[in-house]
Design an enzyme around this catalytic site. Structure first.
Site, mmCIF file in Angstrom:
data_model
loop_
_atom_site.group_PDB
_atom_site.id
_atom_site.type_symbol
_atom_site.label_atom_id
_atom_site.label_comp_id
_atom_site.label_asym_id
_atom_site.label_seq_id
_atom_site.Cartn_x
_atom_site.Cartn_y
_atom_site.Cartn_z
ATOM 1 N N LYS A 168 0.860 -1.187 0.000
ATOM 2 C CA LYS A 168 0.000 0.000 0.000
ATOM 3 C C LYS A 168 0.893 1.233 0.000
ATOM 4 C CE LYS A 168 -3.865 2.050 2.623
ATOM 5 N NZ LYS A 168 -4.782 1.874 3.755
ATOM 6 N N SER B 66 -9.675 2.248 3.078
ATOM 7 C CA SER B 66 -8.756 2.952 2.198
ATOM 8 C C SER B 66 -7.778 2.039 1.462
ATOM 9 C CB SER B 66 -7.957 3.985 2.998
ATOM 10 O OG SER B 66 -7.189 3.364 3.984
ATOM 11 N N SER C 212 -10.066 -0.073 7.285
ATOM 12 C CA SER C 212 -9.488 0.037 5.947
ATOM 13 C C SER C 212 -8.777 -1.181 5.387
ATOM 14 C CB SER C 212 -8.536 1.230 5.904
ATOM 15 O OG SER C 212 -9.287 2.421 6.004
#
Lengths: 485, 483, 95
Positions: free
Chosen positions: B77, B152, B176
């Site tokens: 990420k 997210s 997330s």
């Protein structure tokens, strides 16, 4: 307008840089004077993703300070974020302490004034807390820009807050000096004001007696005792004039301009000063166990107050002497080292030499005591020779000079080499007196006529003729006898 | 169709010499080149860097020094600082930012020989549940590209679901990792707060953020958690505990396992298709020997309000460093210093980030701190106490990860509140600092995946992963691939 | 509880985010919606409850006082918007 109708209320906030090797929250160096930004680690630069880790030595210094002022060292204290925007504050917040500081309360005894008018006062401290220093802005023109150096960002600070117990610039300066001496005494701060290690902010307000506290203005970043005094004096005057002219004092932060001697308002950095304090989620609470406090307590040096009292009680020194000898740890150590060699009876003479001749020479040559060419042992040897009448006081000054200039290993060597031994033998002095009397009939006549001054002139002549080596006491006695007076 | 590759299967292939790290990397890079434009899961790829890592992994293996995961490809990420790569955090503010240091999680990944496939897309500064707030464009759900993948960590979830990575790192502050795992039909775990180092993990809400693995299977998650977890002295909230093997309970049978079902997680807010899938999943657990127990988390309903006080408050402070001075975006035109700040931040941040910063500043501001921030932190303790009480009656707590399946792209544009309320099952877990995971539990309307959330006591990740693994031995939701 | 325009402007100033007039209303509306959400917390009785900062009872860990960071100015300043002679440049700072 009379100052006598006004009461002045002053509190001081002092930021002392703690003399740790590394920063409070990162492993970057705190050394002064490096090239810009070479001592700014990712943590100090507030790069994305970095986190603070607390320096044990900074905490230890806070504990030491707390114990030295008789404060409460909080078993649990919390770090909080103080949020505001400024280019020298990389995170956009300063990690500080708000509701639960590490040190609470405490007192500092100060000596104000000189001689007969001197008095002592106990100033209360509100708190002391740990926080990080910001970086520096350099305003030399970079095409209309400012340059930011973050080497200083993250240096550990102890913010020390006094109660508003001071009522004059003299008291404020006395407090600042005492605090400065103390932080150096317990070795938590080098006290180098030029380098910014010790900075004072003064909160000043005035009021007519009996009225509630006036609005205070804060004078920021005073880095010399002289500026502290000048700034406070100016501010007091200014506030009184304002009020007497019918204006109200607005709370403000002001800067002192050393060139003009005036204080002026700063442009506000932060509207409404809403720092939005909240506990820093990156730092759990600081817990200080009683064992650690005990450890620090055991390792503390004897504090200046206690040592001064001991010097008065055990050696009969005056309060003034005791204060002077305990003004710094170096001075105290020098004195006690010399005293150990010379013996208790020499306490007063040593005090006089250290605070008199030695201090004057060091001052003149802008040297620290640590760089003194005359060591405690050498000074001890010198006063011993005065005490046993080997040399007179005036010859001793010559010997001191010689030691200072490295002309001999110790007082004895110099006395020997330069033949400075005091002459006390009457059979050696009397011939000199006879010669002087014969050579100065006028003075003899004037003395016999009642002029005391003539006697001193004759003494002077005898001393001169003996190249200063005759014992002044002996000369006096023998001369009097010979003159039959 | 073959079962999709997993970290475990790829590790086995590498160990057996059936494929080299370079071959695996090239394979995935080719897939990424072909399929990423349609879903925008990756923000940055760097084939030279990836292949260099792969070659190094193969060299290690040749020297006999390979570890169990050496050469396995992994996506990260775009929130973890990693030298040689940008860390853009889904934001214009960090478009130019390449970190000069590695995050703790990245260091551990490197040490394990995992090969970086690229940097995955995310909601800006981790604030969002749909991955629509990214400056680098929305991510699309591989199951239906008209829908969001969740957020997210939407890019990581979508990459795995689309077969563009076998696994990825993610972060979870209010859900997330779990929510995009649910929307994309994959597995993901947010460990107990303090297990995975936050050093180098760009901060959103410091007391809630945790990094964790996302993959197809619980077993993969356990393998990766073994790599990611561990004490880091650079993070003052990192926990010093004896090292754990998170795979140790995978084979443990579930007989007697007590599963708590909070009535607050099964209320009216839950969509019918989600309810059906979750009920079926729970039935599967019962068939494996577990028993379900009704429990209650009376204040769980306050978790969204509490989260939307605490997270924005911490974020408003954490994001103050983005000021155009030392790195990142600086407004091209400005007057004085203040003008530079306000323009840089207005232009560099997107709308959702700005909203949360403003609310965060507000709840911390003078006069409001007690009523909002302090109150929220107290409610937080009550929520944690509720979980403690519930765990006295059960070993694991389960329920839906989300009230509904993946939204359509643009569905919440006019109503971010609906998006916030979607966090209703996940946020309480972060507030209490507990471990939480999501595993695929079936499909809902329109063929969109449904996730089952598993919550454990503090430090009970192994048991959670074990229960999930047992479930995945008798179901195949985790093996499904978008058509 | 509803924010006024002035309060929104004030908080935007605190946060150093420029808020053009055209965006004021939309921002105010969104913030008020969020406020409506978080105001629900007021209904919970928290008398006698200690605020919870972290899940686990963490205590601050201390590190030894050693210089461990080398000079990495070049690497760190490679990503800086404006640097000269090792200093970060910003519009003139006026005190």
């Amino acid at each position: 307008m009379s100052r006598a109708n006004w009461e002045v209320v002053i509190g001081l906030e002092t930021h002392a840089q703690l003399n740790t090797a590394s920063k409070i929250f990162s492993g970057a160096s705190t050394a002064f004077g490096a090239e810009p930004n070479v001592q700014a680690s990712p943590v100090d630069l507030a790069l994305p993703g970095v986190l603070p880790v607390m320096n044990r030595a900074a905490v230890e210094r806070a504990i030491r300070f707390g114990l030295a002022i008789g404060a409460t060292v909080a078993p649990r204290s919390v770090f909080a974020r103080k949020n505001y925007f400024y280019p020298d504050l990389p995170k956009g917040y300063q990690i500080s302490q708000f509701e639960l500081p590490v040190v609470q309360g405490g007192t500092l005894t100060i000596r104000v004034g000189e001689g007969e008018k001197a008095y002592e006062k106990v100033v209360r401290l509100t708190r002391a807390h740990l926080e990080e220093d910001a970086g520096k802005s350099l305003h030399e023109d970079f095409h209309g820009m400012s340059g930011i150096d973050l080497n200083r960002a993250g240096t550990p600070l102890l913010e020390i807050v006094s109660e508003p117990d001071m009522s004059s610039s003299a008291e404020a300066v006395a407090y600042a000096r005492a605090l400065h001496a103390l932080v150096r005494w317990v070795d938590i701060c080098d006290g180098n004001m030029q380098e910014g290690s010790f900075r004072c902010d003064a909160n000043v307000s005035v009021r007519r007696p009996g009225e509630p506290l006036g609005t205070r203005r804060e004078i920021k970043n005073l880095n010399s005792f002289r500026f502290l005094q000048q700034a406070i004096d100016y501010e007091i005057q200014w506030q009184i004039e304002q009020i007497e002219d019918g204006h109200k004092i607005q709370q403000a932060t002001v800067l002192f301009d050393p060139d003009t001697g005036e204080t002026r308002m700063m442009r506000s950095k932060e509207d409404a000063h809403d720092y939005r304090y909240f506990p820093d989620p990156d730092l759990p609470p600081l817990v200080i166990a009683a064992e650690w406090m005990d450890e620090v307590r055991r390792a503390m040096p004897e504090l200046p107050g206690a040592l001064a009292a001991r010097l008065q009680n055990d050696y009969g020194l005056s309060a003034y002497d005791a204060a002077g000898l305990t003004a710094s740890r170096e001075t105290a150590r020098y004195f006690t080292d010399a005293l150990a060699i010379a013996g208790a009876a020499q306490a007063k003479p040593l005090a006089n030499w250290i605070m008199g001749e030695l201090a004057a020479r060091l001052n003149r040559e802008e040297r620290d005591l640590a760089d003194s060419p005359v060591s405690p042992a050498q000074l001890a040897g010198l006063v011993a020779r005065i005490a046993d009448n080997t040399i007179s006081n005036s010859i001793a000054k010559k010997v001191f000079d010689a030691l200072w200039n490295g002309e001999g290993a110790d007082a004895d060597a110099i006395i020997e080499a330069q033949g400075l031994k005091q002459v006390t033998d009457a059979s050696a002095i009397e011939p000199i007196i006879d010669e002087v009397l014969a050579a100065n009939p006028k003075s003899v006549e004037e003395y016999r006529a009642g002029k005391e001054k003539a006697f001193n002139a004759l003494v002077g002549q005898v001393m001169k003729a003996s190249k200063g080596k005759a014992s002044p006491a002996q000369v006096n006695e023998l001369l009097k006898k010979k003159l039959g007076g | 169709m073959n079962a999709p590759e997993t970290v475990k299967s790829l590790a086995a292939k590498l160990a057996a010499g059936e494929a080299s790290a370079v071959e695996l990397a090239q394979d995935y890079l080719a897939k990424i080149r072909a399929a990423n434009p349609a879903i925008n899961a990756y923000v940055e790829t760097n084939e030279d860097a990836t292949l260099a890592e792969a070659r190094a992994a193969d060299a290690l293996r040749a020297e006999g020094r390979a570890g169990p995961l050496t050469g396995v490809p992994l996506a990260h990420k775009d929130i973890f600082c990693q030298t040689g790569w940008h860390a853009r955090c889904g934001s214009k503010m960090l478009e130019s930012f390449a970190a000069p240091y590695d995050a703790g999680l990245i260091e551990r990944s490197r040490a394990a020989g995992l090969v970086t496939l690229g940097r995955t897309n995310m909601d800006e500064f981790a604030m969002g549940s749909t991955n629509e707030s990214s400056f680098y464009g929305a991510v699309r759900n591989p199951w239906n590209t008209g829908h969001v993948p969740g957020g997210s960590s939407g890019g990581s979830a979508a990459a795995i679901a689309a077969g563009l990575a076998p696994a990825a790192s993610g972060t979870d502050t209010g859900g997330s990792i779990r929510q995009p795992a649910a929307f994309c039909g994959i597995s993901g775990i947010k460990p107990t707060y303090g297990i995975v180092s936050r050093w180098g993990m760009i901060a959103y809400a410091s007391s809630l953020d945790q990094g964790g693995p996302m993959a197809r299977t619980a077993e993969d998650c356990a393998l990766l958690l073994n790599t990611f977890a561990g004490f880091d002295e650079r993070d003052s909230t990192s926990l010093q505990r004896p090292a754990e093997d998170y795979t140790r309970a995978l084979a443990q049978p579930l007989a007697g396992l007590r599963i708590g079902l909070p009535k607050e997680f099964f209320g009216d807010g839950m969509a019918d298709d989600v309810r059906a899938a979750v009920d079926a999943a729970l039935a599967t657990f019962r068939s494996l020997g577990a028993v379900t127990v009704d429990v209650s988390l009376p204040r769980a309903g306050m978790s969204v309000p509490a989260y939307y006080v605490i997270a924005p408050a911490e974020a408003s402070s954490n994001l103050s460093r983005y000021d155009g001075v030392r790195y990142g975006y600086r407004a091209p035109e400005y007057g004085n210093l203040d003008d530079m700040y306000v323009k840089t931040r207005a232009q560099g941040f997107g709308a959702e980030v700005k909203r949360r910063i403003l609310i965060g500043a507000y709840v911390l501001s003078h006069g409001y701190y007690d009523a909002y921030y302090l109150q929220a932190q107290k409610v937080r303790r009550l929520i944690a106490q509720d979980y403690e009480a519930a765990f006295a009656q059960c070993d694991l707590i389960m329920g839906p990860t989300t009230p509904n399946t993946a939204y359509r792209i643009g569905q919440n544009d006019e109503d971010p509140m609906a998006m916030y309320l979607g966090d209703i099952y996940t946020t309480s877990v972060n507030l209490a600092g507990l471990p939480g995971m999501s595993i695929p539990a079936g499909f809902g309307a329109g063929g969109l995946p449904v996730g089952l959330q598993i919550v454990g006591r503090w430090f009970d990740e192994a048991r959670m992963l074990g229960a999930a693994h047992q479930f995945q031995q008798t179901t195949d939701w985790h093996l499904r691939i978008p058509g | 509880m509803s924010l006024t325009d002035q309060e929104v402007r004030h908080v935007a100033k605190l946060a150093r985010i420029e808020l053009p007039d055209a965006e004021l209303e939309r921002t105010r509306s969104h913030l008020n919606t969020m406020l409506g959400l978080i105001e629900q917390l007021q209904a919970i009785d928290t008398t006698g409850v200690e605020p919870m900062a972290h899940a686990t009872e963490l205590v601050l860990r201390l590190r030894e006082d050693r210089v461990t960071e080398p000079d990495r100015r070049d690497a760190c300043q490679a990503v800086a918007p404006a640097v000269e002679n090792g200093l970060y440049l910003v519009p003139k700072v006026i005190e």
